[in-house]
Design a protein around this motif. Structure first.
Motif, PDB file in Angstrom:
ATOM      1  N   PHE A  77       0.810  -1.227   0.000  1.00  0.00           N
ATOM      2  CA  PHE A  77       0.000   0.000   0.000  1.00  0.00           C
ATOM      3  C   PHE A  77       0.837   1.269   0.000  1.00  0.00           C
ATOM      4  O   PHE A  77       0.628   2.166  -0.804  1.00  0.00           O
ATOM      5  CB  PHE A  77      -0.950   0.009   1.198  1.00  0.00           C
ATOM      6  N   TRP A  78       1.774   1.407   0.914  1.00  0.00           N
ATOM      7  CA  TRP A  78       2.499   2.668   1.066  1.00  0.00           C
ATOM      8  C   TRP A  78       3.380   2.982  -0.129  1.00  0.00           C
ATOM      9  O   TRP A  78       3.467   4.126  -0.564  1.00  0.00           O
ATOM     10  CB  TRP A  78       3.296   2.689   2.366  1.00  0.00           C
ATOM     11  N   SER A  79       4.028   1.976  -0.679  1.00  0.00           N
ATOM     12  CA  SER A  79       4.849   2.208  -1.879  1.00  0.00           C
ATOM     13  C   SER A  79       3.978   2.626  -3.054  1.00  0.00           C
ATOM     14  O   SER A  79       4.312   3.566  -3.784  1.00  0.00           O
ATOM     15  CB  SER A  79       5.629   0.944  -2.237  1.00  0.00           C
ATOM     16  N   LEU A  80       2.870   1.923  -3.232  1.00  0.00           N
ATOM     17  CA  LEU A  80       1.951   2.264  -4.318  1.00  0.00           C
ATOM     18  C   LEU A  80       1.354   3.657  -4.114  1.00  0.00           C
ATOM     19  O   LEU A  80       1.247   4.429  -5.062  1.00  0.00           O
ATOM     20  CB  LEU A  80       0.848   1.224  -4.440  1.00  0.00           C
ATOM     21  N   ALA A  81       0.983   3.980  -2.884  1.00  0.00           N
ATOM     22  CA  ALA A  81       0.418   5.306  -2.599  1.00  0.00           C
ATOM     23  C   ALA A  81       1.435   6.405  -2.887  1.00  0.00           C
ATOM     24  O   ALA A  81       1.097   7.444  -3.467  1.00  0.00           O
ATOM     25  CB  ALA A  81      -0.041   5.378  -1.148  1.00  0.00           C
ATOM     26  N   PHE A  82       2.697   6.185  -2.517  1.00  0.00           N
ATOM     27  CA  PHE A  82       3.740   7.187  -2.763  1.00  0.00           C
ATOM     28  C   PHE A  82       3.980   7.373  -4.261  1.00  0.00           C
ATOM     29  O   PHE A  82       3.984   8.499  -4.764  1.00  0.00           O
ATOM     30  CB  PHE A  82       5.040   6.783  -2.062  1.00  0.00           C
ATOM     31  N   VAL A  83       4.160   6.271  -4.981  1.00  0.00           N
ATOM     32  CA  VAL A  83       4.416   6.358  -6.424  1.00  0.00           C
ATOM     33  C   VAL A  83       3.218   6.962  -7.135  1.00  0.00           C
ATOM     34  O   VAL A  83       3.373   7.828  -8.006  1.00  0.00           O
ATOM     35  CB  VAL A  83       4.765   4.970  -6.997  1.00  0.00           C
ATOM     36  N   SER A  84       2.024   6.548  -6.770  1.00  0.00           N
ATOM     37  CA  SER A  84       0.821   7.094  -7.378  1.00  0.00           C
ATOM     38  C   SER A  84       0.706   8.597  -7.120  1.00  0.00           C
ATOM     39  O   SER A  84       0.340   9.363  -8.015  1.00  0.00           O
ATOM     40  CB  SER A  84      -0.405   6.365  -6.836  1.00  0.00           C
ATOM     41  N   GLY A  85       1.045   9.015  -5.913  1.00  0.00           N
ATOM     42  CA  GLY A  85       1.015  10.443  -5.591  1.00  0.00           C
ATOM     43  C   GLY A  85       2.017  11.243  -6.392  1.00  0.00           C
ATOM     44  O   GLY A  85       1.713  12.336  -6.887  1.00  0.00           O
ATOM     45  N   VAL A  86       3.219  10.713  -6.556  1.00  0.00           N
ATOM     46  CA  VAL A  86       4.247  11.401  -7.343  1.00  0.00           C
ATOM     47  C   VAL A  86       3.812  11.508  -8.808  1.00  0.00           C
ATOM     48  O   VAL A  86       3.937  12.571  -9.425  1.00  0.00           O
ATOM     49  CB  VAL A  86       5.610  10.687  -7.212  1.00  0.00           C
ATOM     50  N   VAL A  87       3.290  10.413  -9.347  1.00  0.00           N
ATOM     51  CA  VAL A  87       2.810  10.441 -10.733  1.00  0.00           C
ATOM     52  C   VAL A  87       1.667  11.438 -10.879  1.00  0.00           C
ATOM     53  O   VAL A  87       1.612  12.195 -11.856  1.00  0.00           O
ATOM     54  CB  VAL A  87       2.384   9.021 -11.188  1.00  0.00           C
ATOM     55  N   TRP A  88       0.758  11.467  -9.906  1.00  0.00           N
ATOM     56  CA  TRP A  88      -0.366  12.410  -9.950  1.00  0.00           C
ATOM     57  C   TRP A  88       0.140  13.847  -9.964  1.00  0.00           C
ATOM     58  O   TRP A  88      -0.338  14.675 -10.743  1.00  0.00           O
ATOM     59  CB  TRP A  88      -1.281  12.188  -8.746  1.00  0.00           C
ATOM     60  N   ILE A  89       1.123  14.149  -9.116  1.00  0.00           N
ATOM     61  CA  ILE A  89       1.678  15.510  -9.059  1.00  0.00           C
ATOM     62  C   ILE A  89       2.332  15.886 -10.381  1.00  0.00           C
ATOM     63  O   ILE A  89       2.098  16.977 -10.916  1.00  0.00           O
ATOM     64  CB  ILE A  89       2.684  15.631  -7.897  1.00  0.00           C
ATOM     65  N   VAL A  90       3.148  14.995 -10.922  1.00  0.00           N
ATOM     66  CA  VAL A  90       3.832  15.277 -12.186  1.00  0.00           C
ATOM     67  C   VAL A  90       2.824  15.466 -13.324  1.00  0.00           C
ATOM     68  O   VAL A  90       2.987  16.345 -14.168  1.00  0.00           O
ATOM     69  CB  VAL A  90       4.842  14.157 -12.511  1.00  0.00           C
ATOM     70  N   TRP A  91       1.765  14.666 -13.321  1.00  0.00           N
ATOM     71  CA  TRP A  91       0.747  14.761 -14.366  1.00  0.00           C
ATOM     72  C   TRP A  91      -0.005  16.096 -14.296  1.00  0.00           C
ATOM     73  O   TRP A  91      -0.307  16.707 -15.310  1.00  0.00           O
ATOM     74  CB  TRP A  91      -0.237  13.601 -14.222  1.00  0.00           C
ATOM     75  N   LEU A 129       0.984  18.944 -12.669  1.00  0.00           N
ATOM     76  CA  LEU A 129       1.820  20.132 -12.493  1.00  0.00           C
ATOM     77  C   LEU A 129       1.731  21.119 -13.655  1.00  0.00           C
ATOM     78  O   LEU A 129       1.617  22.322 -13.420  1.00  0.00           O
ATOM     79  CB  LEU A 129       3.266  19.715 -12.246  1.00  0.00           C
ATOM     80  N   PRO A 130       1.765  20.681 -14.913  1.00  0.00           N
ATOM     81  CA  PRO A 130       1.636  21.664 -16.003  1.00  0.00           C
ATOM     82  C   PRO A 130       0.325  22.454 -15.958  1.00  0.00           C
ATOM     83  O   PRO A 130       0.314  23.661 -16.179  1.00  0.00           O
ATOM     84  CB  PRO A 130       1.715  20.816 -17.270  1.00  0.00           C
ATOM     85  N   ALA A 131      -0.777  21.785 -15.657  1.00  0.00           N
ATOM     86  CA  ALA A 131      -2.066  22.483 -15.588  1.00  0.00           C
ATOM     87  C   ALA A 131      -2.092  23.459 -14.425  1.00  0.00           C
ATOM     88  O   ALA A 131      -2.594  24.584 -14.543  1.00  0.00           O
ATOM     89  CB  ALA A 131      -3.209  21.489 -15.469  1.00  0.00           C
ATOM     90  N   ALA A 132      -1.551  23.053 -13.285  1.00  0.00           N
ATOM     91  CA  ALA A 132      -1.522  23.934 -12.117  1.00  0.00           C
ATOM     92  C   ALA A 132      -0.618  25.137 -12.371  1.00  0.00           C
ATOM     93  O   ALA A 132      -0.953  26.272 -11.997  1.00  0.00           O
ATOM     94  CB  ALA A 132      -1.057  23.174 -10.882  1.00  0.00           C
ATOM     95  N   THR A 133       0.499  24.907 -13.024  1.00  0.00           N
ATOM     96  CA  THR A 133       1.418  25.995 -13.334  1.00  0.00           C
ATOM     97  C   THR A 133       0.789  26.964 -14.323  1.00  0.00           C
ATOM     98  O   THR A 133       0.903  28.179 -14.172  1.00  0.00           O
ATOM     99  CB  THR A 133       2.735  25.431 -13.914  1.00  0.00           C
ATOM    100  N   THR A 178      -1.718  32.268 -15.468  1.00  0.00           N
ATOM    101  CA  THR A 178      -2.758  33.078 -16.084  1.00  0.00           C
ATOM    102  C   THR A 178      -3.682  33.724 -15.054  1.00  0.00           C
ATOM    103  O   THR A 178      -4.634  34.389 -15.420  1.00  0.00           O
ATOM    104  CB  THR A 178      -3.608  32.228 -17.055  1.00  0.00           C
ATOM    105  N   GLY A 179      -3.405  33.486 -13.774  1.00  0.00           N
ATOM    106  CA  GLY A 179      -4.218  34.089 -12.730  1.00  0.00           C
ATOM    107  C   GLY A 179      -5.521  33.394 -12.463  1.00  0.00           C
ATOM    108  O   GLY A 179      -6.429  33.968 -11.874  1.00  0.00           O
ATOM    109  N   GLN A 180      -5.666  32.146 -12.871  1.00  0.00           N
ATOM    110  CA  GLN A 180      -6.915  31.427 -12.687  1.00  0.00           C
ATOM    111  C   GLN A 180      -6.941  30.577 -11.433  1.00  0.00           C
ATOM    112  O   GLN A 180      -7.937  29.935 -11.135  1.00  0.00           O
ATOM    113  CB  GLN A 180      -7.190  30.542 -13.901  1.00  0.00           C
ATOM    114  N   SER A 181      -5.848  30.543 -10.694  1.00  0.00           N
ATOM    115  CA  SER A 181      -5.834  29.750  -9.458  1.00  0.00           C
ATOM    116  C   SER A 181      -6.419  30.566  -8.327  1.00  0.00           C
ATOM    117  O   SER A 181      -6.457  31.785  -8.350  1.00  0.00           O
ATOM    118  CB  SER A 181      -4.423  29.295  -9.126  1.00  0.00           C
ATOM    119  N   ARG A 182      -6.865  29.874  -7.284  1.00  0.00           N
ATOM    120  CA  ARG A 182      -7.464  30.576  -6.147  1.00  0.00           C
ATOM    121  C   ARG A 182      -6.496  30.648  -5.018  1.00  0.00           C
ATOM    122  O   ARG A 182      -5.721  29.868  -4.729  1.00  0.00           O
ATOM    123  CB  ARG A 182      -8.709  29.848  -5.686  1.00  0.00           C
TER     124      ARG A 182
END
Length: 67
Positions: free
Chosen positions: A38-52, A54-58, A63-67
């Protein structure tokens, strides 16, 4: 008025992307990495989620659309 016309097409497009993303996380990544525990999968999944996402969040922040 013009923005209202785009609500349904944009909603449908985002729904397709969200469903595809869920199939990717649940169907591909989780099944192939289930033996990691569980913990290894949760960590890797979280890292992949962040990387995926990150471009949209950036882009939203730039463009000033974040809150």
């Amino acid at each position: 008025m013009a923005a209202t016309v785009w609500v349904i097409p944009v909603f449908l497009m985002q729904s397709v992307f969200a469903i595809g993303e869920e199939f990717g996380w649940r169907g591909w990544l989780a099944t192939r990495a289930a033996s990691w525990g569980f913990w290894s999968l949760a960590f890797v999944s979280g890292v992949v989620w962040i990387v995926w996402h990150l471009p949209a969040a950036t882009a939203a922040r730039a463009t000033g659309q974040s809150r």
